[in-house]
Design a protein around this motif. Structure first.
Motif, mmCIF file in Angstrom:
data_model
loop_
_atom_site.group_PDB
_atom_site.id
_atom_site.type_symbol
_atom_site.label_atom_id
_atom_site.label_comp_id
_atom_site.label_asym_id
_atom_site.label_seq_id
_atom_site.Cartn_x
_atom_site.Cartn_y
_atom_site.Cartn_z
ATOM 1 N N LEU A 183 0.828 -1.210 0.000
ATOM 2 C CA LEU A 183 0.000 0.000 0.000
ATOM 3 C C LEU A 183 0.862 1.259 0.000
ATOM 4 O O LEU A 183 0.544 2.241 -0.680
ATOM 5 N N ARG A 184 1.964 1.218 0.762
ATOM 6 C CA ARG A 184 2.868 2.372 0.775
ATOM 7 C C ARG A 184 3.474 2.597 -0.607
ATOM 8 O O ARG A 184 3.606 3.735 -1.068
ATOM 9 N N CYS A 185 3.839 1.500 -1.290
ATOM 10 C CA CYS A 185 4.407 1.622 -2.639
ATOM 11 C C CYS A 185 3.372 2.157 -3.627
ATOM 12 O O CYS A 185 3.731 2.802 -4.614
ATOM 13 N N SER A 186 2.104 1.871 -3.372
ATOM 14 C CA SER A 186 1.044 2.265 -4.302
ATOM 15 C C SER A 186 0.403 3.596 -3.935
ATOM 16 O O SER A 186 -0.541 4.033 -4.605
ATOM 17 N N ARG A 187 0.893 4.218 -2.869
ATOM 18 C CA ARG A 187 0.231 5.420 -2.350
ATOM 19 C C ARG A 187 0.171 6.533 -3.400
ATOM 20 O O ARG A 187 -0.815 7.257 -3.489
ATOM 21 N N SER A 188 1.224 6.659 -4.192
ATOM 22 C CA SER A 188 1.254 7.725 -5.194
ATOM 23 C C SER A 188 0.486 7.354 -6.459
ATOM 24 O O SER A 188 0.296 8.189 -7.343
ATOM 25 N N SER A 189 0.054 6.096 -6.542
ATOM 26 C CA SER A 189 -0.646 5.644 -7.739
ATOM 27 C C SER A 189 -2.095 6.127 -7.731
ATOM 28 O O SER A 189 -2.739 6.216 -6.689
ATOM 29 N N SER A 190 -2.602 6.421 -8.916
ATOM 30 C CA SER A 190 -4.002 6.828 -9.040
ATOM 31 C C SER A 190 -4.888 5.630 -9.378
ATOM 32 O O SER A 190 -6.077 5.802 -9.649
ATOM 33 N N ASP A 191 -4.310 4.429 -9.359
ATOM 34 C CA ASP A 191 -5.051 3.216 -9.703
ATOM 35 C C ASP A 191 -5.879 2.770 -8.498
ATOM 36 O O ASP A 191 -5.394 2.074 -7.606
ATOM 37 N N LEU A 192 -7.131 3.162 -8.482
ATOM 38 C CA LEU A 192 -8.011 2.886 -7.349
ATOM 39 C C LEU A 192 -8.264 1.383 -7.200
ATOM 40 O O LEU A 192 -8.375 0.872 -6.080
ATOM 41 N N ALA A 193 -8.347 0.666 -8.330
ATOM 42 C CA ALA A 193 -8.606 -0.776 -8.269
ATOM 43 C C ALA A 193 -7.514 -1.504 -7.502
ATOM 44 O O ALA A 193 -7.781 -2.430 -6.728
ATOM 45 N N LYS A 194 -6.248 -1.087 -7.694
ATOM 46 C CA LYS A 194 -5.146 -1.726 -6.974
ATOM 47 C C LYS A 194 -5.225 -1.419 -5.480
ATOM 48 O O LYS A 194 -4.982 -2.286 -4.642
ATOM 49 N N GLN A 195 -5.560 -0.178 -5.136
ATOM 50 C CA GLN A 195 -5.689 0.182 -3.726
ATOM 51 C C GLN A 195 -6.786 -0.632 -3.053
ATOM 52 O O GLN A 195 -6.628 -1.107 -1.924
ATOM 53 N N VAL A 196 -7.900 -0.823 -3.769
ATOM 54 C CA VAL A 196 -9.009 -1.607 -3.216
ATOM 55 C C VAL A 196 -8.586 -3.058 -3.006
ATOM 56 O O VAL A 196 -8.881 -3.665 -1.963
ATOM 57 N N ALA A 197 -7.882 -3.630 -3.974
ATOM 58 C CA ALA A 197 -7.417 -5.018 -3.844
ATOM 59 C C ALA A 197 -6.482 -5.167 -2.644
ATOM 60 O O ALA A 197 -6.558 -6.151 -1.894
#
Length: 487
Positions: A183-197
């Motif tokens: 989640l920390r690695c994805s924090r800057s990502s705008s990919d909401l689907a990945k955050q939800v997963a």
């Protein structure tokens, strides 16, 4: 719901910014959509035809992609060995083509190997082999991420894959740490689907680690993000996970609300099987609430909860029969029996209601016996015993309880044995007094904790499904199967 259905990991070709051809992208989307609706039986021939068409054209890339799609279908059909072989063939094909999609194929192979190891079924796939595939897939994801100019996504995907494996194989604390890192690695990502997963992964891992407060907090964020995403099936799964979290926390009112919400969303998504399961969860939560609040709630409220529990159990029974699910039908009958007993506790029943509860529990016992589900059969006997005791047929109630005790004893089910002993002393029969003494100092969840740690135990998710057997409700104000203390 089984763990893979709750987890819903990110599809392998969405982990990194692969440039998929439009024809392949459309076909993969079709496969995912049908799998989400439980239509895997009709998919095998469809994907085989796609694969054959690419092979006939000499399109090795398209054929490899369809091998991976077919592997997903075969996993859904329960043929993990064939799925693993197909995914390994796709890995070889992508490697020969020097395509970064080899990383996606490695992910499919690794996930399949882990699922095989945790299935509890005989398999030649060893944990060591599964972990070696995980390590290879992680390295491949990191390399592909760099090659595609998305090193951060590659690192997040590698961390997520390892956390998924930790959760499925039974290392939930490691899974929590891995999910947080991803989640920390994805924090800057705008990919909401990945955050939800990743939030699904974090919530489920927290539940398995019995970190209830953290699980509830993560589930609340998961629901919010899932609603933003707008995916109906995703919202349904998020609501079900929220139900799991609230149920584990003992908040049965909130649990019933989330279960009811997930049932409606599964109906909207067209998944009747999961709709039925969610309705059962709602009924069980309501029945548990009746038992917990029997001493301090108004009779009108108890009666309303009992009516709702009965109504949802009957809806679930209708749907399970439509799905031709013997196990589902047995669980629905058992839930209806418990709901009928709830009406006796709410003061809104008569002798006929109790007789109906006995009949439902007996029918459930027969169905569970037919499918060799010993714990379900024992649970049905306990409900029979409770109903018969309510009717003051103590001799028959004692006979049913002895049968349940013997089944639990053979299964080394400490929770079940302790529950039987507690219920027996409530009958006031002298021969059960010594029985209760032998269980008085037993750690009630010892066997459940032991099951939770082993490879293969997670496939049946018995520790999570303890709440399914709400038939122990009423003893000391809570289900015996739900005795895990919050940490």
């Amino acid at each position: 719901m089984k763990l893979p259905d709750l987890l819903r990991p990110i599809p392998p070709f969405e982990l990194l910014p692969f440039a998929l051809r439009p024809d392949l992208s459309a076909q993969l989307s079709e496969v995912r959509e049908r799998l989400a609706r439980g239509k895997q039986e009709e998919l095998e021939d469809v994907v085989e035809d796609y694969k054959a068409a690419y092979s006939a054209k000499g399109d090795a890339f398209g054929e490899a992609m369809m091998q991976l799609a077919l592997a997903d279908v075969l996993m859904a059909l329960g043929d993990g060995s064939s799925a693993l072989e197909l995914s390994k063939q796709a890995c070889d094909a992508f490697k020969a083509l020097r395509a970064p999609e080899e990383a996606a194929a490695m992910v499919v192979a690794a996930r399949t190997a882990v699922a095989l190891c945790s299935s509890g079924e005989p398999t030649s796939t060893t944990p060591q082999f599964a972990w070696s595939l995980i390590a290879e897939a992680q390295a491949s994801l990191r390399a592909a991420g760099k090659a595609l100019g998305a090193a951060g996504s590659g690192e997040a995907a590698a961390l997520e894959l390892k956390a998924e494996a930790d959760l499925v194989i039974g290392e939930p604390i490691a899974a929590v740490a891995g999910a947080k890192s991803a989640l920390r690695c994805s924090r800057s990502s705008s990919d909401l689907a990945k955050q939800v997963a990743l939030l699904r992964l974090l919530t489920l891992a927290s539940l398995r680690a019995r970190w209830v407060d953290e699980a509830v907090k993560a589930s609340n964020l998961l629901v919010t993000k899932s609603q933003e995403l707008g995916d109906v099936l995703g919202k349904a799964v998020a609501a079900h996970i929220a139900y799991e979290a609230q149920s584990t926390a003992g908040q049965l009112h909130e649990a019933a609300r989330w279960a009811e919400s997930s049932a409606a969303l599964f109906a909207e998504a067209g998944n009747v099987h999961y709709q039925a399961e969610a309705l059962l969860c709602c009924s069980r939560s309501l029945s548990g609430r009746i038992n917990n609040r029997q001493a301090n709630a108004q009779q009108s409220n108890l009666a309303a909860w009992a009516d709702q529990a009965l109504d949802t159990a009957e809806k679930a029974l209708t749907l399970q029969r439509q799905c031709c699910s013997v196990k589902g039908e047995a669980e629905a009958l058992l839930s209806r029996a418990v709901a009928l007993l709830g009406k006796t506790r709410s003061g809104s029943s008569d002798r006929e209601t109790i007789t109906e509860a006995v009949a439902d529990a007996k029918e459930a016992q027969l169905l569970f016996t037919d499918i060799s589900d010993r714990r379900g059969a024992a649970a049905s006997l306990v409900v029979q015993s409770q109903a018969l005791a309510t009717r003051e047929d103590l001799d028959e109630a004692g006979q049913a309880l002895r049968k349940a005790k013997e089944i639990f004893r053979k299964a080394s089910d400490a929770d079940g044995m302790a529950g039987v002993a507690q219920l027996a002393t409530a009958y006031g029969t002298p021969e059960w007094e010594t029985e209760m003494e032998s269980f008085r100092d037993m750690p009630k969840n010892e066997m459940s904790c032991a099951r939770a740690g082993g490879m293969g135990a997670l496939a049946e998710s018995k520790a999570w499904k303890d709440h399914v057997y709400i038939m122990f409700s009423g003893m000391q104000g809570r289900p015996v199967g739900n005795t895990v203390k919050k940490k």
